[in-house]
Design a protein around this motif. Structure first.
Motif, PDB file in Angstrom:
ATOM      1  N   ILE A 182       0.920  -1.172  -0.090  1.00  0.00           N
ATOM      2  CA  ILE A 182      -0.093   0.026   0.011  1.00  0.00           C
ATOM      3  C   ILE A 182       0.994   1.281  -0.105  1.00  0.00           C
ATOM      4  N   GLY A 183       2.252   1.230   0.358  1.00  0.00           N
ATOM      5  CA  GLY A 183       2.953   2.330   0.341  1.00  0.00           C
ATOM      6  C   GLY A 183       3.078   3.009  -1.220  1.00  0.00           C
ATOM      7  N   THR A 184       3.214   2.165  -1.914  1.00  0.00           N
ATOM      8  CA  THR A 184       3.328   2.718  -3.458  1.00  0.00           C
ATOM      9  C   THR A 184       2.117   3.711  -3.711  1.00  0.00           C
ATOM     10  N   PRO A 185       0.958   3.173  -3.838  1.00  0.00           N
ATOM     11  CA  PRO A 185      -0.030   4.310  -3.959  1.00  0.00           C
ATOM     12  C   PRO A 185      -0.045   5.407  -3.131  1.00  0.00           C
ATOM     13  N   LEU A 186       0.296   5.227  -2.171  1.00  0.00           N
ATOM     14  CA  LEU A 186       0.477   6.428  -0.895  1.00  0.00           C
ATOM     15  C   LEU A 186       1.644   7.188  -1.174  1.00  0.00           C
TER      16      LEU A 186
END
Length: 265
Positions: free
Chosen positions: A223-227
């Motif tokens: 989820i860190g990538t879209p964040l």
């Protein structure tokens, strides 16, 4: 009071005040090395924007028929944490027996095992992720390897302490009955340490969930990538729904893991 007692009392007081003196010196030295440059003028605006994003999240991002969305990102983060925990929980067992001190075991063997685990723990997850991204490319595979290798150091240390604290009565009884080392390990050691092993692995899984959510920021999947994309685009409503999703996922996993650990122990 006897002279020996007075000397011991004075020695304890000297050690006590020496510890406090060293602690105060370290605190003062730490603060003196910090540069307080103040708060930027835009900090308040950014904070308010993130707060508005949390209060008005982008619910459309929860599920998208095509492309990345919140649910896919959270599931990928959980998968990274699960795989990383399984890798470390299995691979750290030989390191734990290597580092655990035992009767009749050479001190150099125990010391070398403890040194190896300390060396593995030296590298943070982010550094491990950068190394594996260069080795295998960006994505969840690199994140799983980073968490798996890094967790070996901490789980190995906890496992070795559990091995050192086990009751030697069953081991001595089986040895007296003529059991070999493999039988002693299987019937006396493993049943005692397995509850601790599972409890420590679940606790490490809770930590890996949080770490996996961060590793995506540097390209290790989850989820860190879209964040990071939402932060760079200043899409605060999307940032808000991602943060809410992470909070809900971590809370649920903490509750489930805590319940399981209580039942195991």
């Amino acid at each position: 009071m006897k002279p020996e007692t007075m000397k011991a009392s004075v020695g304890r007081r000297i050690r006590y005040w020496a510890i406090w003196l060293v602690t105060i010196i370290l605190i003062v030295w730490g603060f003196s090395g910090l540069e307080f440059s103040g708060i930027k003028a835009t900090a308040g605006q950014v904070s308010m924007a993130i707060l508005r994003g949390l209060l008005h999240p982008d619910w459309n991002f929860v599920y998208l028929p095509e492309g990345e969305d919140l649910l896919r990102g959270l599931l990928e983060t959980a998968a990274i944490a699960v795989l990383g925990t399984v890798i470390s929980a299995v691979l750290c067992i030989p390191f734990a027996f290597w580092a655990a001190s035992a009767k009749g075991k050479a001190r150099w063997a125990t010391s070398s095992g403890k040194f190896m685990l300390s060396a593995i723990r030296t590298f943070p997850e982010v550094v491990m992720a950068i190394i594996f991204i260069k080795a295998v490319g960006p994505g969840s595979y690199a994140g799983s390897l980073a968490l798996g290798v890094h967790s070996i150091g901490m789980l190995g240390k906890l496992y070795s302490e559990a091995i050192e604290n086990l009751d030697h009565g069953p081991t001595e009884a089986l040895t007296a009955c003529g059991a070999n080392k493999l039988q002693t390990l299987w019937f006396a050691v493993i049943p005692q340490v397995m509850p601790d092993f599972l409890s420590f692995a679940l606790y490490r899984f809770e930590i890996n969930i949080r770490s996996a959510a961060i590793l995506g920021v540097i390209g290790a999947g989850g989820i860190g990538t879209p964040l990071i994309f939402a932060l760079e685009a200043r899409s605060w409503s999307r940032v808000g729904i991602i943060l809410l999703g992470v909070i809900v996922m971590v809370t649920i996993i903490d509750l489930i893991s805590g319940y399981i650990r209580k039942r195991i122990i």
